[in-house]
Design a protein around this motif. Structure first.
Motif, mmCIF file in Angstrom:
data_model
loop_
_atom_site.group_PDB
_atom_site.id
_atom_site.type_symbol
_atom_site.label_atom_id
_atom_site.label_comp_id
_atom_site.label_asym_id
_atom_site.label_seq_id
_atom_site.Cartn_x
_atom_site.Cartn_y
_atom_site.Cartn_z
ATOM 1 N N SER A 82 101.263 26.634 92.259
ATOM 2 C CA SER A 82 101.928 25.409 92.903
ATOM 3 C C SER A 82 102.833 24.552 91.852
ATOM 4 O O SER A 82 102.975 25.309 90.653
ATOM 5 C CB SER A 82 101.012 24.314 93.450
ATOM 6 O OG SER A 82 101.386 23.321 94.276
ATOM 7 N N ALA B 52 99.887 20.571 103.405
ATOM 8 C CA ALA B 52 99.853 20.720 101.952
ATOM 9 C C ALA B 52 99.382 22.001 101.401
ATOM 10 O O ALA B 52 98.224 22.479 101.715
ATOM 11 C CB ALA B 52 99.474 19.234 101.417
ATOM 12 N N THR C 218 97.332 18.633 106.383
ATOM 13 C CA THR C 218 98.614 17.989 106.555
ATOM 14 C C THR C 218 99.904 19.334 106.123
ATOM 15 O O THR C 218 101.143 18.720 106.194
ATOM 16 C CB THR C 218 98.869 16.930 105.854
ATOM 17 O OG1 THR C 218 98.877 17.275 104.344
ATOM 18 C CG2 THR C 218 97.851 15.780 105.944
ATOM 19 N N MET D 13 106.827 23.318 98.305
ATOM 20 C CA MET D 13 107.140 22.062 97.838
ATOM 21 C C MET D 13 106.177 21.423 96.655
ATOM 22 O O MET D 13 105.835 22.413 95.996
ATOM 23 C CB MET D 13 107.172 20.691 98.989
ATOM 24 C CG MET D 13 108.120 21.257 99.979
ATOM 25 S SD MET D 13 108.019 20.141 101.517
ATOM 26 C CE MET D 13 108.651 18.640 100.475
ATOM 27 N N GLY D 14 105.764 20.381 96.558
ATOM 28 C CA GLY D 14 104.884 19.984 95.696
ATOM 29 C C GLY D 14 103.465 20.132 96.037
ATOM 30 O O GLY D 14 103.160 20.333 97.220
ATOM 31 N N ALA E 212 106.999 20.014 92.426
ATOM 32 C CA ALA E 212 108.151 19.823 93.538
ATOM 33 C C ALA E 212 108.922 21.073 93.911
ATOM 34 O O ALA E 212 108.496 22.227 93.158
ATOM 35 C CB ALA E 212 109.304 18.864 92.633
ATOM 36 N N SER E 213 109.654 20.940 94.398
ATOM 37 C CA SER E 213 110.406 22.437 95.008
ATOM 38 C C SER E 213 111.469 22.676 93.564
ATOM 39 O O SER E 213 111.798 21.802 92.882
ATOM 40 C CB SER E 213 111.081 22.217 96.024
ATOM 41 O OG SER E 213 110.522 21.963 97.300
ATOM 42 N N ASP F 218 102.281 17.722 99.015
ATOM 43 C CA ASP F 218 103.201 17.461 99.739
ATOM 44 C C ASP F 218 102.951 18.052 101.170
ATOM 45 O O ASP F 218 102.651 19.078 101.396
ATOM 46 C CB ASP F 218 104.661 17.904 99.364
ATOM 47 C CG ASP F 218 105.059 17.254 98.033
ATOM 48 O OD1 ASP F 218 104.638 15.881 97.852
ATOM 49 O OD2 ASP F 218 105.833 17.583 97.372
ATOM 50 N N GLY F 219 102.824 17.045 102.277
ATOM 51 C CA GLY F 219 102.538 17.445 103.431
ATOM 52 C C GLY F 219 103.104 16.397 104.358
ATOM 53 O O GLY F 219 104.055 15.579 103.967
#
Length: 436
Positions: A8, A105, A103, A89-90, A11-12, A93-94
């Motif tokens: 992970s 994430a 969510t 994404m991060g 961020a993207s 992040d969801g």
């Protein structure tokens, strides 16, 4: 016993996919059996994973899938030496509202499976602050364990030393640091990476990434950080009903966005999938009882699709007696016309009245929960379908009877209802799962 890790980032765009592919190929080159997964709804990355490992990769999604479905999907890694789940994404992040089991994430999957997280950190334009970001991610949520970090795109040895010292002070392991290396950047386009099957040199690119990462990352230390894992038997698998017994599936560069777990579930339920290429002006199998057009990039091939008379006429004939369904790009091709980015209008198959345009780009992105007002292939009226929508088209006309009431992840009703006319149906979202 397999061992699991989650890749992970904060961020993207930091390098998760490149690191995942490089680690997978480097370990495979050492003789290890590597299994990859993709956390979240991205339908492009699993094909890259398969290219790197030689094993099919599937999506696991906490917003759309329950724990039983996720357990069922990840159980394919039981015979692997190392299992890698690439995040989206991060890390945290969801969406704002919880779905079936989370969510969406990446952190949901890490906690659910008990796999430690390797963070990819890009310290460009900073130094010690990168350690503060990593420490914040480590401490943000109980149940999510940080194994360590890989630094990407470090500017110089001095830059690397500053970041390493700060991370060491924070008690965070650094598995390696990658200097900038443009040669292993993966090509991109407006919906993400250029698809793996479109890149003739993808094998060489992954090999170069593996060589580069092996030079700069302690592969043994990363492997030791993985958590031992024995998948638990799932009480139930995916709640997926095939759209038919014999499925004509559009499959080429214009129609390739279909989740691998969906195709596997159809086959597991006894369905036969017969691919055909609209770009090659092929007709759907005459003996199929349903035709399915996935999403993809029809906007890049609209002129060719419009000119392929055999494909268009055969699909129209097919739809006179049998169901045809399109998702996103496939839905657009079932419509009356598609206007490309240059403003040129191309006639499509006309099975539905939908007209779309890419001349004025507008991003549509997010999870979707659809309540079917009428049946579609594989699903009855009243079914609740979970999916994901991502495209840049604008609706010029959507005149047919709505197929569903569609909500976004917050519960708000959206205008992209899908359509039905005769035996033709279409949705803008890509189906992930049906609520049980």
């Amino acid at each position: 016993m397999a061992a699991g890790l989650v890749i992970s980032a904060p961020a993207s765009g930091v390098g998760k996919t490149t690191l995942t592919l490089a680690l997978a190929r480097a370990w495979r080159n050492r003789g290890l059996n590597v299994q990859c997964f993709k956390s979240g709804p991205d339908y492009i990355d699993p094909a890259f994973h398969a290219a790197a490992t030689g094993r099919a990769s599937v999506n696991v999604d906490s917003w759309a899938m329950d724990r039983g479905a996720i357990a069922h999907l990840v159980s394919r890694g039981v015979d692997a030496d190392i299992v890698l789940a690439e995040g989206s994404m991060g890390l945290f992040d969801g969406v704002a509202a919880r779905g079936v089991s989370g969510t969406g994430a990446t952190a949901d999957i890490a906690e659910m499976l008990g796999w430690p997280v390797v963070l990819v950190i890009d310290p460009s334009g900073q130094a010690q602050t990168a350690a503060a970001i990593a420490a914040g991610l480590r401490d943000y949520r109980k149940g999510v364990r940080l194994a360590g970090v890989v630094l990407n795109r470090v500017a110089s040895p001095r830059h690397e030393d500053l970041v390493r010292r700060a991370l060491d002070d924070a008690g965070i392991a650094v598995f390696g640091a990658l200097p900038r290396h443009a040669e292993i950047s993966l090509p991109k386009r407006h919906l993400g990476l250029v698809q793996a099957e479109e890149q003739a040199e993808i094998g060489k690119l992954i090999d170069e990434a593996a060589r580069f990462v092996a030079e700069h990352v302690d592969l043994d230390a990363v492997l030791r950080a993985a958590a031992g894992w024995s998948p638990q038997p799932a009480a139930n698998g995916l709640n997926v009903t095939p759209p038919g017994q014999r499925i004509a599936l559009a499959r080429d560069a214009a129609f390739s966005f279909v989740y691998p777990h969906m195709l596997e579930a159809w086959r597991a339920a006894g369905a036969e999938i017969v691919p055909f290429s609209p770009l090659a002006d092929e007709a759907p199998d005459a003996n199929a009882d349903v035709c399915w057009l996935p999403g993809g990039y029809p906007e890049l091939h609209a002129g060719r699709i419009a000119a392929n008379a055999r494909f268009r006429s055969s699909l129209q004939s097919f739809a006179e007696m049998r169901p045809v369904h399109g998702e996103c790009g496939g839905y657009m091709v079932l419509g009356a016309a598609l206007t490309d980015a240059d403003g040129v209008r191309h006639e499509m198959t006309g099975l539905l009245g939908l007209e779309t345009s890419f001349a004025k780009r507008r991003m549509h992105l997010g999870y979707r929960l659809a309540e079917l007002a009428a049946p579609m292939p594989g699903h009855q009226a009243g079914a609740r379908l979970r999916g994901h929508e991502f495209h840049y088209s604008t609706i010029l006309a959507q005149p047919d009877i709505p197929l569903a009431v569609v909500h976004d992840a917050t519960g708000a009703v959206i205008a992209e209802t899908g359509s039905r006319r005769g035996h033709a149906t279409g949705t803008f979202f890509h189906l992930i799962a049906e609520d049980r």
